[in-house]
Design a protein around this motif. Structure first.
Motif, PDB file in Angstrom:
ATOM      1  N   ALA A   1       9.185  -9.031  -8.687  1.00 36.34           N
ATOM      2  CA  ALA A   1       9.524  -8.301  -7.469  1.00 36.34           C
ATOM      3  C   ALA A   1      10.999  -7.921  -7.466  1.00 36.34           C
ATOM      4  N   THR A   2      11.357  -7.010  -6.580  1.00 37.48           N
ATOM      5  CA  THR A   2      12.738  -6.539  -6.522  1.00 37.48           C
ATOM      6  C   THR A   2      13.673  -7.563  -5.886  1.00 37.48           C
ATOM      7  N   SER A   3      13.128  -8.519  -5.143  1.00 36.42           N
ATOM      8  CA  SER A   3      13.933  -9.533  -4.467  1.00 36.42           C
ATOM      9  C   SER A   3      13.024 -10.674  -4.068  1.00 36.42           C
ATOM     10  N   ASP A   4      13.606 -11.832  -3.828  1.00 37.51           N
ATOM     11  CA  ASP A   4      12.820 -12.933  -3.267  1.00 37.51           C
ATOM     12  C   ASP A   4      13.114 -13.119  -1.777  1.00 37.51           C
ATOM     13  N   VAL A   5      13.834 -12.166  -1.189  1.00 39.63           N
ATOM     14  CA  VAL A   5      14.119 -12.165   0.242  1.00 39.63           C
ATOM     15  C   VAL A   5      13.129 -11.226   0.923  1.00 39.63           C
ATOM     16  N   PRO A   6      12.238 -11.743   1.782  1.00 40.18           N
ATOM     17  CA  PRO A   6      11.193 -10.887   2.370  1.00 40.18           C
ATOM     18  C   PRO A   6      11.731  -9.625   3.028  1.00 40.18           C
ATOM     19  N   GLU A   7      12.855  -9.729   3.711  1.00 37.17           N
ATOM     20  CA  GLU A   7      13.405  -8.572   4.428  1.00 37.17           C
ATOM     21  C   GLU A   7      13.855  -7.450   3.493  1.00 37.17           C
ATOM     22  N   GLU A   8      13.996  -7.759   2.208  1.00 35.47           N
ATOM     23  CA  GLU A   8      14.429  -6.739   1.253  1.00 35.47           C
ATOM     24  C   GLU A   8      13.262  -6.117   0.483  1.00 35.47           C
ATOM     25  N   LEU A   9      12.054  -6.599   0.723  1.00 29.20           N
ATOM     26  CA  LEU A   9      10.897  -6.130  -0.037  1.00 29.20           C
ATOM     27  C   LEU A   9      10.278  -4.891   0.596  1.00 29.20           C
ATOM     28  N   ARG A  10       9.940  -3.951  -0.251  1.00 29.67           N
ATOM     29  CA  ARG A  10       9.281  -2.735   0.200  1.00 29.67           C
ATOM     30  C   ARG A  10       8.139  -2.393  -0.745  1.00 29.67           C
ATOM     31  N   ALA A  11       7.234  -1.544  -0.247  1.00 28.60           N
ATOM     32  CA  ALA A  11       6.122  -1.051  -1.058  1.00 28.60           C
ATOM     33  C   ALA A  11       5.775   0.345  -0.561  1.00 28.60           C
ATOM     34  N   GLY A  12       4.933   1.056  -1.302  1.00 28.78           N
ATOM     35  CA  GLY A  12       4.680   2.439  -0.930  1.00 28.78           C
ATOM     36  C   GLY A  12       3.238   2.873  -1.088  1.00 28.78           C
ATOM     37  N   VAL A  13       2.905   3.976  -0.407  1.00 25.03           N
ATOM     38  CA  VAL A  13       1.572   4.584  -0.479  1.00 25.03           C
ATOM     39  C   VAL A  13       1.731   6.086  -0.686  1.00 25.03           C
ATOM     40  N   ILE A  14       1.003   6.612  -1.662  1.00 25.98           N
ATOM     41  CA  ILE A  14       0.871   8.061  -1.838  1.00 25.98           C
ATOM     42  C   ILE A  14      -0.498   8.451  -1.308  1.00 25.98           C
ATOM     43  N   GLY A  15      -0.526   9.323  -0.316  1.00 29.00           N
ATOM     44  CA  GLY A  15      -1.778   9.682   0.324  1.00 29.00           C
ATOM     45  C   GLY A  15      -2.362  10.973  -0.190  1.00 29.00           C
ATOM     46  N   LEU A  16      -3.236  11.523   0.605  1.00 26.88           N
ATOM     47  CA  LEU A  16      -4.000  12.688   0.200  1.00 26.88           C
ATOM     48  C   LEU A  16      -3.121  13.885  -0.122  1.00 26.88           C
ATOM     49  N   ASP A  17      -2.072  14.105   0.667  1.00 27.09           N
ATOM     50  CA  ASP A  17      -1.223  15.273   0.434  1.00 27.09           C
ATOM     51  C   ASP A  17      -0.335  15.109  -0.800  1.00 27.09           C
ATOM     52  N   ALA A  18      -0.067  13.864  -1.177  1.00 23.01           N
ATOM     53  CA  ALA A  18       0.722  13.571  -2.386  1.00 23.01           C
ATOM     54  C   ALA A  18       2.051  14.306  -2.412  1.00 23.01           C
TER      55      ALA A  18
END
Length: 554
Positions: free
Chosen positions: A193-210
């Motif tokens: 992961a990018t960090s072990d600090v929860p507040e610094e963690l992010r993730a993403g979604v690419i939807g239908l419109d892309a």
């Protein structure tokens, strides 16, 4: 070590289905996909393939190894090894990343993308539904765009650079969020992961419109995920018992052939009311249809405010008495006009609207033919030819409307559930502004807002309680209409369309084009039959709710 391993899809939806899946794994493995499930999977696979090629194309001028594509046809162990090797090589983009199954904690998962950010990876999933929509302009009195309070984060699809986006609002889906949370936890355990600090963690979604990556802050989602995961694991291990209850997803669930008869045998109240309603009834001690049908008194404390409680009682009585429709009003009513046009649109998923079917009735001239006309493109969607067919439809409709006005006649156009039609009316004007006959969006908005655009679905809801649902194919048969094609349905039409235009490289099937035309014609004729019946025989053929409620006196 636990014997149960949960996939992210196990974390959302029906808990009883999870219990049955875990109790009967052999049946799950041997069970073929339903046609609807196959269609969804095919559409999702096509969308993922398109995003994959987009990602590869966006980085085609960068050094080898910038984008690593994991072979989707390789076995699980090979995909895991390739993913971990790409991570060890610090690849910037890893497509079809498969993480090692965590049997100690009972987790498995894969991400369509892992994007390197600093010293770790961000999970990004690709889904075949919309994950954001354009925000309505919010301007201060001085005309300056006001972006205060818009917390939606997005990133361009060619890099990972999350920033607040005032032009969009996110459309969060719990299933997506739980999947991202499980992937994030697995990356944390792998020290990827990018960090072990929860507040610094992010993730993403690419939807239908892309056209962007919608970014999720993970700290709060991880707290929710852990509670959900612990409960689902306890269910899967048999520590928490579940029981069937009818909910929306039952319609496509392969276990319905087992759960349905069980619910009917115990006359479960969830068969006649929605999920939130059944929960409120259960809490009030009303668990069977018979109890609800004979109930007198106020609604339970937690009864949803947007649902009339008497409707629930009427639905229960209707189930016991096999009553298909119940009249709310003494005199059912629907708007009528001298010139009437029934309209039905056919779309292919999110790709566009390929057909606008119409049926014109001139009530002032019995000699004028009640004629079906279809405005259609058979070029596979998406295609600019969609704009041509819509422009022709709009031109014809407005010529008939203008002619009616010029002759001093009233005019009305009808559809069944305008939410779908309105979406493509507006979208067509926006996407194809240069097509011949294309109206300005403001012109379409004015038409939609006028009294001359009538939604028969809304009219059905005003006039009737519908125990079996308000869909056209549920209600029109009560008025005496029958579809020519026994398989007619919106879901089936998706398969017919694929064959009609030759999607996937097949030869276009002209018989399926004719089938779609007949299906669309039947839909507009069903709308006409239904609305005329509402305005005529319905008052004599459908019992009034006061009559039905007398059942409680038996």
């Amino acid at each position: 070590m636990t014997a149960v391993v949960l996939h992210p899809r196990d974390l959302a939806g029906c808990e009883h289905r999870l219990s049955l899946d875990q109790s009967h794994p052999d049946l799950v493995r041997a069970r073929p996909d339903t046609p609807e499930a196959r269609r969804r999977k095919d559409a999702a696979a096509d969308h993922r393939a398109g995003v994959r090629e987009m990602v590869r194309g966006l980085h085609s001028d960068q050094p080898a190894g910038t984008v690593v594509l994991i072979d989707p046809d390789a076995d699980h162990a090979t995909r895991v090894a390739a993913t971990l090797a790409a991570c060890a090589d610090a690849a910037d983009w890893i497509w079809n990343a498969t993480l090692p199954t965590d049997r100690d904690h009972g987790r498995r998962g894969h991400a369509e993308l892992l994007i390197r950010d600093g010293g770790g990876y961000v999970p990004v999933i690709v889904v075949n539904h919309r994950v954001s929509y354009r925000a309505k302009p919010d301007r201060r009195p001085n005309g300056v765009l006001n972006t205060a309070g818009n917390g939606t984060l997005t990133s361009p699809v060619w890099t990972w650079a999350p920033t607040p986006d005032p032009t969009r609002n996110g459309r969060n889906q719990r299933r997506d969020q739980l999947r991202l949370a499980q992937l994030t936890v697995m990356l944390l355990d792998l020290r990827l992961a990018t960090s072990d600090v929860p507040e610094e963690l992010r993730a993403g979604v690419i939807g239908l419109d892309a056209d962007c990556i919608v970014v999720h802050e993970m700290a709060a989602l991880l707290e929710d995920y852990r509670a959900v995961f612990d409960r689902r694991m306890a269910i899967a291990q048999g520590h928490i018992a579940t029981t069937p209850r009818r909910i929306g997803e039952c319609r496509g669930c392969p276990w319905w052939t087992r759960c349905g008869p069980e619910l009917e045998e115990r006359r479960d109240v969830s068969l006649v009311v929605g999920g939130n309603q059944s929960a409120a009834l259960f809490d009030a001690g009303i668990t069977t249809i018979d109890q609800l049908a004979h109930y007198r008194g106020d609604a339970p404390d937690d009864w949803p405010g947007n649902v009339r409680f008497d409707d629930a009682v009427l639905n229960a009585i209707a189930w016991l008495t096999d009553t298909p429709l119940i009249r709310r009003l003494a005199e059912p009513h629907v708007a009528r006009a001298d010139i009437e046009v029934d309209v039905d649109m056919e779309s292919y998923g999110e790709h566009g609207a390929y057909m606008w079917g119409t049926l014109l009735t001139d009530n002032t001239d019995p000699s004028r033919e009640v004629r079906y006309r279809a405005f259609v493109t058979w070029q596979p969607l998406p295609t600019p030819d969609e704009g041509r067919s819509f422009g022709e439809f709009w031109t014809w409709l407005n010529e008939e409307r203008a002619a009616a006005h010029a002759a001093g006649k009233t005019f009305a156009a009808y559809c069944y559930s305008q939410q779908a039609e309105n979406r493509w009316l507006l979208s067509s004007a926006t996407r194809f502004p240069d097509a011949a006959g294309m109206p300005a969006r403001a012109e379409v908005e004015a038409f939609i807002a006028s009294d001359e655009w009538v939604d028969i679905y809304e009219a059905v809801g005003r006039n009737f309680v519908c125990p079996n649902g308000k869909g056209l194919k549920r209600v029109a048969p009560v008025a005496g209409f029958t579809w020519r094609d026994a398989e007619a349905s919106g879901e089936a039409s998706m398969d017919w369309y694929r064959e009609a235009v030759g999607l996937g490289g097949s030869t276009p099937d002209l018989t399926q084009r004719q089938r779609l035309l007949e299906y669309n014609e039947d839909d507009v004729r069903a709308t006409k039959v239904l609305r005329e019946w509402i305005d005529g025989r319905a008052k004599d053929e459908v019992p009034h709710e006061d009559q039905v409620l007398e059942f409680r006196n038996r």
